[in-house]
Design a protein around this motif. Structure first.
Motif, PDB file in Angstrom:
ATOM      1  N   TYR A  43      40.833  48.848  42.077  1.00  0.00           N
ATOM      2  CA  TYR A  43      41.593  47.987  42.937  1.00  0.00           C
ATOM      3  C   TYR A  43      43.084  48.609  43.230  1.00  0.00           C
ATOM      4  O   TYR A  43      43.805  48.023  44.193  1.00  0.00           O
ATOM      5  CB  TYR A  43      41.878  46.740  42.354  1.00  0.00           C
ATOM      6  CG  TYR A  43      42.557  46.614  41.005  1.00  0.00           C
ATOM      7  CD1 TYR A  43      44.183  46.655  41.001  1.00  0.00           C
ATOM      8  CD2 TYR A  43      42.089  46.653  39.925  1.00  0.00           C
ATOM      9  CE1 TYR A  43      44.859  46.662  39.758  1.00  0.00           C
ATOM     10  CE2 TYR A  43      42.779  46.789  38.612  1.00  0.00           C
ATOM     11  CZ  TYR A  43      44.316  46.866  38.701  1.00  0.00           C
ATOM     12  OH  TYR A  43      45.074  46.704  37.477  1.00  0.00           O
ATOM     13  N   SER A  44      43.363  49.918  42.658  1.00  0.00           N
ATOM     14  CA  SER A  44      44.783  50.332  42.805  1.00  0.00           C
ATOM     15  C   SER A  44      45.084  50.596  44.231  1.00  0.00           C
ATOM     16  O   SER A  44      46.293  50.317  44.622  1.00  0.00           O
ATOM     17  CB  SER A  44      44.666  51.758  42.073  1.00  0.00           C
ATOM     18  OG  SER A  44      44.849  51.668  40.807  1.00  0.00           O
TER      19      SER A  44
ATOM     20  N   TYR B  19      46.220  42.307  46.576  1.00  0.00           N
ATOM     21  CA  TYR B  19      45.922  41.452  45.564  1.00  0.00           C
ATOM     22  C   TYR B  19      47.078  40.516  44.819  1.00  0.00           C
ATOM     23  O   TYR B  19      46.810  39.317  44.749  1.00  0.00           O
ATOM     24  CB  TYR B  19      45.020  42.131  44.461  1.00  0.00           C
ATOM     25  CG  TYR B  19      43.771  42.856  44.634  1.00  0.00           C
ATOM     26  CD1 TYR B  19      42.528  41.507  44.856  1.00  0.00           C
ATOM     27  CD2 TYR B  19      43.332  43.946  44.689  1.00  0.00           C
ATOM     28  CE1 TYR B  19      41.385  41.957  45.044  1.00  0.00           C
ATOM     29  CE2 TYR B  19      41.951  44.286  44.942  1.00  0.00           C
ATOM     30  CZ  TYR B  19      41.070  43.268  45.344  1.00  0.00           C
ATOM     31  OH  TYR B  19      39.646  43.585  45.408  1.00  0.00           O
ATOM     32  N   LEU B  20      48.061  41.252  44.876  1.00  0.00           N
ATOM     33  CA  LEU B  20      49.298  40.738  44.428  1.00  0.00           C
ATOM     34  C   LEU B  20      49.557  39.675  45.399  1.00  0.00           C
ATOM     35  O   LEU B  20      50.136  38.585  44.861  1.00  0.00           O
ATOM     36  CB  LEU B  20      50.524  41.479  44.076  1.00  0.00           C
ATOM     37  CG  LEU B  20      50.205  42.597  42.709  1.00  0.00           C
ATOM     38  CD1 LEU B  20      51.166  43.754  42.898  1.00  0.00           C
ATOM     39  CD2 LEU B  20      50.203  41.817  41.503  1.00  0.00           C
TER      40      LEU B  20
ATOM     41  N   ASP C 129      35.419  46.611  44.075  1.00  0.00           N
ATOM     42  CA  ASP C 129      36.244  47.676  43.785  1.00  0.00           C
ATOM     43  C   ASP C 129      35.701  48.226  42.391  1.00  0.00           C
ATOM     44  O   ASP C 129      35.548  49.432  42.207  1.00  0.00           O
ATOM     45  CB  ASP C 129      37.853  47.292  43.776  1.00  0.00           C
ATOM     46  CG  ASP C 129      38.367  46.879  44.815  1.00  0.00           C
ATOM     47  OD1 ASP C 129      37.635  47.343  46.065  1.00  0.00           O
ATOM     48  OD2 ASP C 129      39.412  46.190  45.012  1.00  0.00           O
ATOM     49  N   HIS C 130      35.464  47.609  41.445  1.00  0.00           N
ATOM     50  CA  HIS C 130      34.988  48.139  40.213  1.00  0.00           C
ATOM     51  C   HIS C 130      33.710  48.529  40.452  1.00  0.00           C
ATOM     52  O   HIS C 130      33.621  49.730  39.740  1.00  0.00           O
ATOM     53  CB  HIS C 130      34.961  46.772  39.169  1.00  0.00           C
ATOM     54  CG  HIS C 130      34.346  47.122  37.843  1.00  0.00           C
ATOM     55  ND1 HIS C 130      35.014  48.051  37.022  1.00  0.00           N
ATOM     56  CD2 HIS C 130      33.180  47.031  37.194  1.00  0.00           C
ATOM     57  CE1 HIS C 130      34.545  48.295  35.811  1.00  0.00           C
ATOM     58  NE2 HIS C 130      33.244  47.770  35.735  1.00  0.00           N
TER      59      HIS C 130
ATOM     60  N   ASP D  16      44.380  48.342  46.711  1.00  0.00           N
ATOM     61  CA  ASP D  16      44.550  47.338  47.325  1.00  0.00           C
ATOM     62  C   ASP D  16      45.440  46.553  46.365  1.00  0.00           C
ATOM     63  O   ASP D  16      45.420  45.384  46.588  1.00  0.00           O
ATOM     64  CB  ASP D  16      43.151  46.621  47.413  1.00  0.00           C
ATOM     65  CG  ASP D  16      42.303  47.267  48.382  1.00  0.00           C
ATOM     66  OD1 ASP D  16      42.864  47.696  49.309  1.00  0.00           O
ATOM     67  OD2 ASP D  16      41.159  47.423  48.334  1.00  0.00           O
ATOM     68  N   LYS D  17      46.119  47.212  45.304  1.00  0.00           N
ATOM     69  CA  LYS D  17      47.011  46.409  44.376  1.00  0.00           C
ATOM     70  C   LYS D  17      48.176  45.662  45.261  1.00  0.00           C
ATOM     71  O   LYS D  17      48.067  44.219  44.805  1.00  0.00           O
ATOM     72  CB  LYS D  17      47.791  47.394  43.702  1.00  0.00           C
ATOM     73  CG  LYS D  17      48.452  46.664  42.550  1.00  0.00           C
ATOM     74  CD  LYS D  17      49.102  47.821  41.567  1.00  0.00           C
ATOM     75  CE  LYS D  17      49.910  47.166  40.619  1.00  0.00           C
ATOM     76  NZ  LYS D  17      50.523  48.145  39.537  1.00  0.00           N
ATOM     77  N   GLN D  18      48.626  45.949  46.222  1.00  0.00           N
ATOM     78  CA  GLN D  18      49.624  45.124  46.870  1.00  0.00           C
ATOM     79  C   GLN D  18      49.043  43.758  47.361  1.00  0.00           C
ATOM     80  O   GLN D  18      49.518  42.665  47.611  1.00  0.00           O
ATOM     81  CB  GLN D  18      50.401  45.874  47.688  1.00  0.00           C
ATOM     82  CG  GLN D  18      51.451  46.690  47.191  1.00  0.00           C
ATOM     83  CD  GLN D  18      52.322  45.976  46.107  1.00  0.00           C
ATOM     84  OE1 GLN D  18      52.890  44.939  46.559  1.00  0.00           O
ATOM     85  NE2 GLN D  18      52.494  46.484  45.074  1.00  0.00           N
TER      86      GLN D  18
ATOM     87  N   LEU E 195      37.593  42.335  43.417  1.00  0.00           N
ATOM     88  CA  LEU E 195      37.826  43.098  42.171  1.00  0.00           C
ATOM     89  C   LEU E 195      36.565  43.880  41.690  1.00  0.00           C
ATOM     90  O   LEU E 195      36.173  44.915  41.298  1.00  0.00           O
ATOM     91  CB  LEU E 195      38.629  42.291  41.088  1.00  0.00           C
ATOM     92  CG  LEU E 195      40.035  42.247  41.480  1.00  0.00           C
ATOM     93  CD1 LEU E 195      40.463  40.891  40.209  1.00  0.00           C
ATOM     94  CD2 LEU E 195      40.770  43.323  41.105  1.00  0.00           C
TER      95      LEU E 195
ATOM     96  N   MET F 183      42.964  55.328  36.552  1.00  0.00           N
ATOM     97  CA  MET F 183      43.389  54.736  37.684  1.00  0.00           C
ATOM     98  C   MET F 183      42.281  53.656  37.990  1.00  0.00           C
ATOM     99  O   MET F 183      40.988  54.113  37.637  1.00  0.00           O
ATOM    100  CB  MET F 183      43.192  55.740  38.946  1.00  0.00           C
ATOM    101  CG  MET F 183      43.853  55.171  40.306  1.00  0.00           C
ATOM    102  SD  MET F 183      44.368  56.229  41.508  1.00  0.00           S
ATOM    103  CE  MET F 183      43.783  55.537  42.936  1.00  0.00           C
ATOM    104  N   HIS F 184      42.521  52.438  38.456  1.00  0.00           N
ATOM    105  CA  HIS F 184      41.643  51.498  38.485  1.00  0.00           C
ATOM    106  C   HIS F 184      41.255  51.363  39.939  1.00  0.00           C
ATOM    107  O   HIS F 184      41.835  51.878  40.880  1.00  0.00           O
ATOM    108  CB  HIS F 184      42.284  49.948  38.163  1.00  0.00           C
ATOM    109  CG  HIS F 184      42.660  50.078  36.651  1.00  0.00           C
ATOM    110  ND1 HIS F 184      41.897  49.867  35.540  1.00  0.00           N
ATOM    111  CD2 HIS F 184      44.002  50.096  36.154  1.00  0.00           C
ATOM    112  CE1 HIS F 184      42.570  49.905  34.401  1.00  0.00           C
ATOM    113  NE2 HIS F 184      43.900  49.918  34.872  1.00  0.00           N
TER     114      HIS F 184
END
Length: 93
Positions: free
Chosen positions: A4-5, A11-12, A59-60, A7-9, A56, A1-2
């Motif tokens: 940013y997962s 980011y998209l 988050d990383h 907040d993925k939506q 990102l 799992m990253h």
């Protein structure tokens, strides 16, 4: 799992908005818009991409780097070097 997962939506959504900005830039050039207007939009798109990059990176660091540091060992050192290199790339851009 990253990192940013969660907040993925978001980011998209931001990336789709940036994609629209880039299409708008293409249209402006195609329609011979005024140079300064195009440059203003380039600046806005650049700032938007920088905001995504900073998010990102945060988050990383909060997820991937923190996890590696908690685990310790060479993986922690590698994640820290990796994050430092990413920061350096962002600063140069």
């Amino acid at each position: 799992m990253h990192g940013y997962s969660g907040d993925k939506q978001a980011y998209l959504t931001r990336l789709r908005r940036i994609e629209g900005q880039i299409r708008g830039l293409h249209r402006m050039v195609d329609e011979d818009a005024y140079c300064i207007d195009i440059l203003t939009q380039v600046s806005a798109a650049t700032r938007a991409l920088q905001a995504v990059a900073l998010g990102l990176l945060e988050d990383h660091i909060a997820h991937c780097v923190a996890h590696a540091v908690n685990e310790g060992g060479p993986a922690a050192d590698e994640k820290i070097k990796e994050a430092s290199a990413a920061i350096a790339r962002l600063v140069r851009s």
